[in-house]
Design a protein around this motif. Structure first.
Motif, mmCIF file in Angstrom:
data_model
loop_
_atom_site.group_PDB
_atom_site.id
_atom_site.type_symbol
_atom_site.label_atom_id
_atom_site.label_comp_id
_atom_site.label_asym_id
_atom_site.label_seq_id
_atom_site.Cartn_x
_atom_site.Cartn_y
_atom_site.Cartn_z
ATOM 1 N N MET A 1 0.852 -1.201 0.000
ATOM 2 C CA MET A 1 0.000 0.000 0.000
ATOM 3 C C MET A 1 0.881 1.242 0.000
ATOM 4 O O MET A 1 1.877 1.304 0.699
ATOM 5 C CB MET A 1 -0.910 0.004 1.240
ATOM 6 N N ASN A 2 0.523 2.227 -0.808
ATOM 7 C CA ASN A 2 1.286 3.459 -0.918
ATOM 8 C C ASN A 2 1.145 4.281 0.364
ATOM 9 O O ASN A 2 0.044 4.595 0.798
ATOM 10 C CB ASN A 2 0.753 4.265 -2.116
ATOM 11 N N SER A 3 2.305 4.653 0.966
ATOM 12 C CA SER A 3 2.278 5.437 2.205
ATOM 13 C C SER A 3 2.318 6.931 1.921
ATOM 14 O O SER A 3 2.169 7.739 2.840
ATOM 15 C CB SER A 3 3.460 5.032 3.094
ATOM 16 N N ASN A 4 2.568 7.310 0.664
ATOM 17 C CA ASN A 4 2.603 8.722 0.314
ATOM 18 C C ASN A 4 1.198 9.245 0.066
ATOM 19 O O ASN A 4 0.265 8.486 -0.171
ATOM 20 C CB ASN A 4 3.466 8.933 -0.934
ATOM 21 N N ARG A 5 1.072 10.549 0.115
ATOM 22 C CA ARG A 5 -0.253 11.153 -0.016
ATOM 23 C C ARG A 5 -0.587 11.479 -1.475
ATOM 24 O O ARG A 5 0.294 11.775 -2.276
ATOM 25 C CB ARG A 5 -0.319 12.415 0.835
ATOM 26 N N ILE A 6 -1.870 11.423 -1.768
ATOM 27 C CA ILE A 6 -2.375 11.739 -3.107
ATOM 28 C C ILE A 6 -3.149 13.049 -3.018
ATOM 29 O O ILE A 6 -4.135 13.148 -2.287
ATOM 30 C CB ILE A 6 -3.319 10.635 -3.636
ATOM 31 N N GLN A 27 -11.690 10.478 -8.484
ATOM 32 C CA GLN A 27 -12.019 9.612 -7.353
ATOM 33 C C GLN A 27 -12.054 8.145 -7.799
ATOM 34 O O GLN A 27 -11.534 7.263 -7.111
ATOM 35 C CB GLN A 27 -13.360 10.014 -6.755
ATOM 36 N N GLU A 28 -12.652 7.891 -8.949
ATOM 37 C CA GLU A 28 -12.736 6.526 -9.463
ATOM 38 C C GLU A 28 -11.348 5.982 -9.799
ATOM 39 O O GLU A 28 -11.064 4.805 -9.557
ATOM 40 C CB GLU A 28 -13.637 6.489 -10.698
ATOM 41 N N PHE A 29 -10.479 6.830 -10.331
ATOM 42 C CA PHE A 29 -9.118 6.400 -10.647
ATOM 43 C C PHE A 29 -8.368 6.016 -9.375
ATOM 44 O O PHE A 29 -7.694 4.980 -9.324
ATOM 45 C CB PHE A 29 -8.364 7.521 -11.368
ATOM 46 N N ALA A 30 -8.497 6.854 -8.343
ATOM 47 C CA ALA A 30 -7.824 6.565 -7.071
ATOM 48 C C ALA A 30 -8.342 5.260 -6.474
ATOM 49 O O ALA A 30 -7.553 4.408 -6.029
ATOM 50 C CB ALA A 30 -8.030 7.720 -6.097
ATOM 51 N N THR A 31 -9.648 5.088 -6.484
ATOM 52 C CA THR A 31 -10.247 3.880 -5.919
ATOM 53 C C THR A 31 -9.785 2.630 -6.662
ATOM 54 O O THR A 31 -9.455 1.608 -6.047
ATOM 55 C CB THR A 31 -11.788 3.970 -5.973
ATOM 56 N N SER A 32 -9.742 2.710 -7.992
ATOM 57 C CA SER A 32 -9.342 1.556 -8.794
ATOM 58 C C SER A 32 -7.875 1.203 -8.590
ATOM 59 O O SER A 32 -7.468 0.066 -8.864
ATOM 60 C CB SER A 32 -9.602 1.824 -10.276
ATOM 61 N N GLY A 34 -6.446 1.526 -5.580
ATOM 62 C CA GLY A 34 -6.285 1.180 -4.175
ATOM 63 C C GLY A 34 -5.680 2.254 -3.309
ATOM 64 O O GLY A 34 -5.019 1.960 -2.307
ATOM 65 N N VAL A 35 -5.877 3.523 -3.694
ATOM 66 C CA VAL A 35 -5.347 4.627 -2.892
ATOM 67 C C VAL A 35 -6.469 5.597 -2.540
ATOM 68 O O VAL A 35 -7.528 5.610 -3.179
ATOM 69 C CB VAL A 35 -4.219 5.382 -3.630
ATOM 70 N N ALA A 36 -6.223 6.414 -1.538
ATOM 71 C CA ALA A 36 -7.200 7.419 -1.105
ATOM 72 C C ALA A 36 -6.659 8.807 -1.394
ATOM 73 O O ALA A 36 -5.453 9.063 -1.268
ATOM 74 C CB ALA A 36 -7.493 7.265 0.385
ATOM 75 N N ILE A 37 -7.527 9.704 -1.802
ATOM 76 C CA ILE A 37 -7.134 11.091 -2.033
ATOM 77 C C ILE A 37 -7.110 11.820 -0.697
ATOM 78 O O ILE A 37 -8.110 11.881 0.013
ATOM 79 C CB ILE A 37 -8.102 11.767 -3.017
ATOM 80 N N SER A 38 -5.941 12.362 -0.355
ATOM 81 C CA SER A 38 -5.759 13.004 0.946
ATOM 82 C C SER A 38 -6.407 14.379 1.011
ATOM 83 O O SER A 38 -6.904 14.786 2.065
ATOM 84 C CB SER A 38 -4.263 13.130 1.268
ATOM 85 N N ALA A 39 -6.381 15.111 -0.105
ATOM 86 C CA ALA A 39 -6.949 16.465 -0.107
ATOM 87 C C ALA A 39 -7.243 16.889 -1.544
ATOM 88 O O ALA A 39 -6.614 16.402 -2.492
ATOM 89 C CB ALA A 39 -5.992 17.455 0.548
ATOM 90 N N TRP A 40 -8.225 17.789 -1.670
ATOM 91 C CA TRP A 40 -8.615 18.328 -2.973
ATOM 92 C C TRP A 40 -8.236 19.806 -3.031
ATOM 93 O O TRP A 40 -8.481 20.557 -2.079
ATOM 94 C CB TRP A 40 -10.111 18.188 -3.194
ATOM 95 N N PHE A 41 -7.669 20.218 -4.158
ATOM 96 C CA PHE A 41 -7.322 21.613 -4.384
ATOM 97 C C PHE A 41 -8.041 22.060 -5.654
ATOM 98 O O PHE A 41 -7.790 21.532 -6.740
ATOM 99 C CB PHE A 41 -5.805 21.780 -4.513
#
Length: 213
Positions: A1-6, A27-32, A34-41
């Motif tokens: 699992m990626n420990s860095n932030r998205i 959001q769908e790309f991140a989910t597919s 297996g990562v979570a988006i940490s913040a939206w700008f």
């Protein structure tokens, strides 16, 4: 699992456009993957300018290995060569990895790999980013030139009337507001920015006030 932030970055050029249009795709790309988006700008600023507060805020808090996720490279840049060099310098200086949905070679960068693979993909990704950024810049310049030519011709023929108000959109926004819809509900239904909704409502109130007076 990626420990860095998205970090997801959404941009539209004008206040009349909905900068959040691509939120679901990211959001769908991140989910597919297996990562979570940490913040939206999210911001409404021209891609041809470096004066983008939300993008600068993202790069300020990002750390080495973090991912800057965008829908398309042109959401990140329609900059001239000098400003693009400045932006890529900031990105590389922070060790941020750029992932764009329209750049398949970048997709594997969303997760950390071994050092050799990561360096090879970063080199390839950097080259592809430069190419797409140059294409986005040319497209921006071509559209501006065609627009200027069209306006010049319309003026010469006496047909230029400036930017026209979308009366249909105005009527729809006002009807939804009168029906008790919230700004968020109207935004989802019309796919326009909150600032546009607010301007339409304020303009209508001003017209009503002026007519009363």
């Amino acid at each position: 699992m990626n420990s860095n932030r998205i970090y997801a970055y959404l941009r539209a050029s004008t206040k009349d456009q909905n900068a959040e249009r691509a939120r679901q795709d990211l959001q769908e790309f991140a989910t597919s993957n297996g990562v979570a988006i940490s913040a939206w700008f999210i911001e409404n600023e021209s891609g041809a300018s470096l004066a983008r507060p939300e993008l600068m805020k993202l790069l300020d808090i990002a750390q080495s290995g973090d991912v800057l996720l965008v829908e398309q490279v042109d959401r990140l840049s329609r900059l001239n060569a000098e400003d693009w060099e400045k932006l890529t310098g900031m990105i590389k200086g922070k060790g941020v990895r750029v992932v764009a949905l329209d750049l398949p070679t970048s997709h594997m960068m969303v997760n950390s790999g071994d050092e050799f693979t990561t360096r090879m993909m970063q080199a390839l990704n950097s080259m592809m980013l430069d190419m797409l950024a140059a294409i986005a810049r040319k497209d921006h310049q071509d559209r501006k030139r065609r627009q200027a030519q069209g306006i010049k011709l319309a003026k010469a023929e006496g047909k230029f009337k400036g930017r026209q108000i979308d009366t249909g959109l105005h009527e729809r926004v006002l009807k939804l507001r009168d029906a008790g819809w919230s700004y968020t509900e109207i935004q989802k239904a019309t796919n326009v920015a909150r600032t546009t909704i607010s301007r339409i409502i304020k303009t209508n109130l001003k017209n009503i006030h002026d007519n009363i007076i």
